[in-house]
Write an enzyme that holds these catalytic residues in place. Sequence first.
Site: not given
Ligand code: FE
Ligand code: ZN
Length: 253
Positions: A56, A61
């Site tokens: 995501h 990330h």
């Molecule tokens: Fe996270």
């Molecule tokens: Zn997240």
Amino acid sequence: MTAIIHQFAVGADNFGVLVHDPSTGATASIDAGDEAPILAALGHKGWTLTDILITHHHSDHIAALSQLKARLGARVVAPRADRHRIPDIDVAVGEGDHIQVGSIDFLTIETPGHTSGHVSFYSAAEKLLFAGDTLFSLGCGRLFEGTAQQMWTSLSRLASLPDDTRLYCGHEYTLSNAKFAVKFDSDNAALRARIAEAEALRAKGAFTLPSTIGKEKQTNPFLRAAEPGLASAVGLVGYKPVEIFAALREAKN
Ligand code: FE
Ligand code: ZN
């Protein structure tokens, strides 16, 4: 099962994970939050990065994605729904798409709720699930962009995978999740045993993950919303599991 998994800490509580296929030498990084620990992990294992699988768009990330791709030239696989907010995507994936890391096949499962575009990557042959910030050990992601119904559907989908599926996720949150879980599921002996085990692991500096789908079904309150004990703990006896789930998620916020 042939994949070799290397899990390492990224920052305070994020996990980095490398998946290596010894038969082809292919190596994937699951998410790319911080470049230095990923490069260190690759160097430590002597592996060459070939793929980056993104769950995501949150910055913890993807922050290192562009640098890592520029440096190592890996193929970037990411959710199609997040094309507008994840850079450098080579292969955009959605529900039911298969992608290969060397000879290892992963099915893309759309798991919206934490974010609208979130996907999880599942290998049936390897009994391996990368759930990002959807399902955590003893917890689940916050509902930043999705409804309780969406998250409940996503979690139920992951809970339907085989019990011996190994669960890797984005964060080491087990002990803080445990404090919440035990308040709402205090009679659960399996939960108490898991908490004791997690405390022992953390005390010696070890990770509490991977978990398994089977363990989470026994101990994760967010997967146990259909259990009568959880309904009564949130004062909603007779309500639907999704409503119990919504109340638990609200109580955790
Ligand atoms: Fe996270
Ligand atoms: Zn997240």
